[in-house]
Design a protein around this motif. Structure first.
Motif, short mmCIF file in Angstrom:
data_model
loop_
_atom_site.label_atom_id
_atom_site.label_comp_id
_atom_site.label_asym_id
_atom_site.label_seq_id
_atom_site.Cartn_x
_atom_site.Cartn_y
_atom_site.Cartn_z
N THR A 445 0.85 -1.11 -0.15
CA THR A 445 -0.01 0.00 -0.08
C THR A 445 0.84 1.13 -0.42
O THR A 445 1.49 1.28 0.83
N PHE A 446 0.70 2.12 -0.90
CA PHE A 446 1.21 2.67 -0.80
C PHE A 446 0.16 4.62 -0.93
O PHE A 446 -0.34 4.56 -1.70
N TRP A 447 0.66 5.45 -0.16
CA TRP A 447 0.07 6.76 -0.35
C TRP A 447 1.43 7.81 0.99
O TRP A 447 2.39 8.07 0.83
N GLN A 448 0.43 9.45 0.21
CA GLN A 448 1.64 10.65 0.80
C GLN A 448 0.23 11.54 0.52
O GLN A 448 -0.32 11.32 -0.81
N ASP A 449 0.83 12.62 0.86
CA ASP A 449 -0.01 14.18 0.31
C ASP A 449 1.40 15.24 0.04
O ASP A 449 2.44 15.28 0.89
N GLN A 450 1.28 15.66 -0.89
CA GLN A 450 2.55 16.05 -0.92
C GLN A 450 2.32 17.89 -1.15
O GLN A 450 1.12 18.13 -1.84
N ARG A 451 3.10 18.64 -0.58
CA ARG A 451 2.73 20.20 -0.70
C ARG A 451 3.72 20.52 -0.42
O ARG A 451 5.57 20.54 0.15
N TRP A 452 4.10 21.40 -1.66
CA TRP A 452 5.32 21.86 -2.27
C TRP A 452 5.42 22.79 -2.65
O TRP A 452 3.86 24.14 -2.19
N LYS A 453 6.46 24.25 -2.14
CA LYS A 453 7.16 24.90 -2.02
C LYS A 453 8.35 25.15 -3.45
O LYS A 453 8.58 24.42 -3.39
N ASN A 454 7.35 25.94 -4.37
CA ASN A 454 8.84 26.21 -5.74
C ASN A 454 9.31 27.35 -5.03
O ASN A 454 8.91 28.60 -4.64
N LYS A 455 10.59 27.83 -4.92
CA LYS A 455 11.17 29.22 -5.06
C LYS A 455 12.26 29.09 -5.54
O LYS A 455 13.15 28.67 -6.69
N PHE A 456 12.02 30.33 -6.45
CA PHE A 456 12.63 31.03 -7.83
C PHE A 456 13.61 32.05 -7.39
O PHE A 456 13.77 33.11 -5.98
N TRP A 457 15.06 32.16 -7.48
CA TRP A 457 16.19 32.71 -7.12
C TRP A 457 16.79 33.36 -8.29
O TRP A 457 17.64 34.32 -7.55
N GLY A 458 16.35 33.58 -9.50
CA GLY A 458 16.90 34.77 -10.09
C GLY A 458 16.92 33.49 -11.71
O GLY A 458 17.14 34.28 -12.68
N LYS A 459 18.05 32.79 -11.14
CA LYS A 459 18.00 31.62 -12.39
C LYS A 459 17.75 30.31 -12.46
O LYS A 459 18.20 30.11 -13.36
N SER A 460 17.21 30.11 -11.18
CA SER A 460 16.91 28.66 -10.94
C SER A 460 15.48 28.69 -10.19
O SER A 460 14.77 29.39 -9.36
N VAL A 461 14.98 27.10 -10.63
CA VAL A 461 13.11 27.49 -8.65
C VAL A 461 13.77 25.91 -8.54
O VAL A 461 13.87 24.94 -9.47
N GLU A 462 14.27 25.78 -7.22
CA GLU A 462 13.63 25.11 -6.10
C GLU A 462 12.50 24.60 -5.47
O GLU A 462 11.94 25.12 -5.56
N ILE A 463 12.55 23.45 -6.50
CA ILE A 463 10.92 22.82 -5.44
C ILE A 463 11.26 21.65 -4.51
O ILE A 463 11.63 20.95 -4.19
N VAL A 464 10.24 21.85 -3.18
CA VAL A 464 10.56 21.96 -1.88
C VAL A 464 9.64 21.11 -1.43
O VAL A 464 8.07 21.57 -1.65
N SER A 465 9.43 19.77 -0.99
CA SER A 465 8.24 19.17 -0.62
C SER A 465 8.60 18.82 0.69
O SER A 465 9.32 18.25 1.31
N THR A 466 7.47 18.91 1.62
CA THR A 466 7.36 19.19 2.83
C THR A 466 6.36 17.68 3.46
O THR A 466 6.04 17.27 4.32
N GLY A 467 5.64 16.81 2.70
CA GLY A 467 5.07 15.36 2.44
C GLY A 467 6.55 14.86 2.52
O GLY A 467 7.27 14.37 2.11
N MET A 468 5.53 13.78 3.90
CA MET A 468 6.06 12.45 3.69
C MET A 468 5.19 10.98 3.16
O MET A 468 4.09 11.08 2.31
N VAL A 469 6.21 10.49 2.17
CA VAL A 469 5.83 9.45 1.72
C VAL A 469 5.93 7.39 2.64
O VAL A 469 7.02 7.58 3.05
N ASN A 470 4.20 6.99 2.16
CA ASN A 470 4.42 6.04 3.12
C ASN A 470 4.28 4.95 2.21
O ASN A 470 3.06 4.67 1.29
N VAL A 471 4.63 3.95 2.47
CA VAL A 471 4.70 1.82 1.55
C VAL A 471 4.18 1.42 3.28
O VAL A 471 4.94 0.94 4.09
N THR A 472 3.62 0.15 3.08
CA THR A 472 3.15 -0.68 4.01
C THR A 472 4.04 -2.05 3.21
O THR A 472 2.76 -1.89 2.00
#
Length: 683
Positions: A445-472
């Motif tokens: 069984t696989f589940w997750q909820d993803q909360r993304w923060k996208n940060k623009f730095w001037g030439k790059s975009v950094e994508i940070v996820s704060t959600g956890m991935v779960n597998v049983t």
């Protein structure tokens, strides 16, 4: 007007301010956004005494201690000694190390976009190939580092001797061999062959050793002649005023970095298992080279051919050229703002939804099938870890377009008899955006909820996820949980943009503490990942590694082997958004499937369907309509004093007290009896 006819200015759709429901956190974010400024043409004076000392007139030498954000996110700051000389910024642990040539990294400041936040004493430098996040030490007064900006316009002839000596070793490994190939957004798209060469494996900066904590040379940095030329109005200080009357619900969530002044802790948030060293051990670096060679020559796990599933192998329409879109104008005019209030042109999208993108993490479920039939808990952890790595393989080819953002309440299902699982996802929150999903199989069984923060730095975009991935795994009662690596898209204004993942990932079995796993996605290392499985005492039981886009090898199993290699990419992948065969199947809507799906399924989105068919102008129009309907629904709820209630997921707390979204178990029951079509008629 067709989006193909839009100029960079007309392609910019003004954003809209949120209502009071966004709360104090939104107001705090907007306040932080206003604190940031893009520095371009300031008078040439140096920073605070004791921070940078001017030895000569500008451009001269400025040096001193600054706080530098650690290489991987969420790991605090450390003190480093910096020297800025003739446009080149170098740093090391101490002044003595820098004098002896033991530098940790350097950057040509003239090629970087600089943003400062005087309130939090911050300065961010984005040179495309790497990012420096700096802060003045607490004991020192922040007056701004305008010395940096003076080098942005410093003539190349004055600094050529320094620049040429510091970048000569990188000329052969830069992502473009000529100034024209590192083009602005208005340049023509690269050919299929150039796309292949611009993948992260070939475009990422090469270092003399993958164990260096920072790139040892600016190898991906374009030459001064190919640097981004901002429009005249953006070369002066850019406006950071808040935008406008009403928000878009289905739009892009990209926010500039708004870290609070209190974010100075060195805690990683990953517990004591995460022993995040600045530099990997030398022995492990040697092993990583062995892994790479083993993966490249492995024959025991051949790269799988596309499975015969009876599903489509091509999309109805080929991808469109979006090089004309004024990404530079859109982003540079919104540095410091929440770009969720800016509606992007549809030509920047790929014809898949983020709910579908997350389902691509299940392209290799056979790894979990094997794990569920592996008695040894340490070997079982290896297969779970490699499964977590396999979910990043798609990124090697997908750097030119972005997925559609789901509207609130949008759903997606995927029934894969060929892979033995079924999957359902729902957009459960708009602000902050949260996508929840759940997949089940007889083996996992696989589940997750993803909360993304996208940060623009001037030439790059950094994508940070704060959600956890779960597998049983049902056979052993295991419950594995892990965080995600950070994804960064470099050189976003160029058609030669490239993507990498970096950071530490820790996998724990919440049902027992027999073993844990730590993996490190190395930055600027040609997509390298290293992992170890540790017993209770912290002793290494298994080592594995390789590249997340090529394969993973384990040399500590009873039979050392390549455990996983990604599926063969279709020859025409460049013509179809870089999609793998698996990705091409995600949005297919057959006559047999149509009556079984709820009306909220993403396959029914008209804008996404039209884009898939190559009808960009119509898709752009329908995208506006989808956003408008979403705003109207939200207004109606607000008038009635109601909140949106997700239908197939419920909010709860995990064992660590974190807010999570889990399946409520109703989706497949309704689908079977009475069915979504009959249910809608009854209602």
């Amino acid at each position: 007007m067709s989006s193909l006819d839009k100029s960079p200015i007309s392609a910019f759709k003004p954003g809209h301010s949120r209502n009071n429901s966004s709360g104090s956190s939104s107001r705090h974010s907007r306040q932080n956004s206003r604190d940031w400024e893009v520095v371009t043409d300031l008078p040439p004076h140096v920073g605070a005494p004791g921070v940078f000392v001017e030895k000569n007139s500008i451009p001269g030498v400025c040096e001193g201690f600054l706080m530098k954000k650690r290489k991987y996110p969420l790991q605090g700051w450390h003190k480093r000694y910096f020297m800025l000389d003739k446009g080149v910024l170098r740093y090391a642990k101490t002044q003595q190390d820098l004098t002896r040539g033991k530098e940790h990294g350097f950057m040509d400041v003239s090629l970087a976009v600089m943003s400062v936040n005087k309130k939090s004493s911050r300065i961010d430098l984005d040179a495309g190939h790497n990012l420096y996040h700096l802060k003045v030490c607490r004991s020192q007064k922040f007056l701004g580092f305008s010395s940096f900006s003076s080098f942005s316009s410093f003539s190349s002839s004055s600094s050529s001797s320094s620049s040429s000596s510091s970048s000569s070793s990188s000329s052969s490994s830069s992502p473009s061999s000529s100034p024209s190939s590192s083009s602005s957004p208005s340049s023509s798209p690269s050919s299929p062959s150039s796309s292949s060469s611009s993948s992260p494996s070939s475009s990422s900066p090469s270092s003399s050793s993958p164990s260096s904590s920072s790139p040892s040379s600016p190898s991906s940095s374009p030459s001064s002649s190919s640097s981004i030329n901002c429009p005249t109005e953006t070369r002066s200080r850019l406006s950071l005023a808040e935008s406008m009357a009403e928000y878009f619900d289905a739009t892009e969530v990209i926010v500039s970095e708004n870290l609070s002044e209190n974010e100075t802790s060195d805690e990683s948030g990953l517990s004591d298992v995460t022993t995040s060293n600045s530099e990997p051990e030398e022995g492990h670096a040697a092993l990583s080279r062995q892994y790479r060679a083993s993966v490249s020559n492995a024959h025991d796990v051949p790269s799988a051919a596309p499975k015969e599933t009876g599903r489509r192998t091509v999309l109805p329409g080929r991808c469109t050229d979006n090089s004309h879109i004024g990404i530079l104008s859109i982003l540079y005019n919104n540095i410091g703002k929440d770009l969720s209030r800016v509606s992007m042109p549809v030509a920047l999208n790929e014809p898949l939804n983020f709910l579908q993108r997350v389902s691509e993490e299940l392209e290799y479920p056979e790894l979990l099938d094997i794990a569920n039939h592996t008695d040894d808990p340490y070997q079982r952890m290896v297969y779970v870890a490699v499964f977590s790595i396999s979910g990043y393989a798609w990124a090697s080819w997908r750097n030119r377009y972005k997925p559609f953002n789901p509207v609130l309440g949008e759903t997606y299902e995927s029934v894969r008899e060929d892979r033995g699982f079924r999957y359902v996802a729902e957009q459960v929150s708009h602000h902050p955006p949260v996508s929840a999903c759940h997949a089940e199989s007889e083996n996992f069984t696989f589940w997750q909820d993803q909360r993304w923060k996208n940060k623009f730095w001037g030439k790059s975009v950094e994508i940070v996820s704060t959600g956890m991935v779960n597998v049983t795994l049902p056979r052993y009662g295991d419950h594995y949980e892990w965080n995600k690596a950070v994804t960064c898209i470099h050189s976003v204004f160029s058609q030669q943009r490239w993507l990498e993942h970096y950071g530490d990932v820790v996998i724990r079995n919440l049902k027992n503490d027999i073993c844990t796993c730590k993996m490190t996605f190395l930055k600027s290392s040609k997509n390298e990942v290293q992992g170890v499985v540790l017993d209770k005492a912290g002793t290494v039981v298994h080592r594995f590694g390789g590249s997340w886009h090529e394969g993973i090898f384990c040399d500590t199993l009873p039979n050392p082997q390549c455990i996983w290699k990604p599926n063969v990419q279709p020859e025409d992948h460049y013509e179809y958004y870089g999609f793998s065969q698996y990705a091409r199947e995600q949005n297919e809507l057959t006559p047999e499937l149509r009556p079984l799906l709820p009306p909220t399924d993403t396959r029914f989105r008209p804008d996404q369907r039209l884009l898939e068919e190559g009808k960009v102008a119509e898709a752009d129009k329908r995208k506006d309509e989808v956003e408008e309907k979403q705003r109207e629904r939200r207004k109606e709820l607000a008038k009635r004093g109601e909140e949106h209630i997700p239908r197939f997921f419920r909010k709860t707390q995990d064992d660590a007290g974190r807010e999570v979204w889990v399946s409520n178990g109703t989706y497949w029951k309704i689908r079977e009896n009475p069915g979504f079509v009959l249910e809608s008629r009854q209602n």
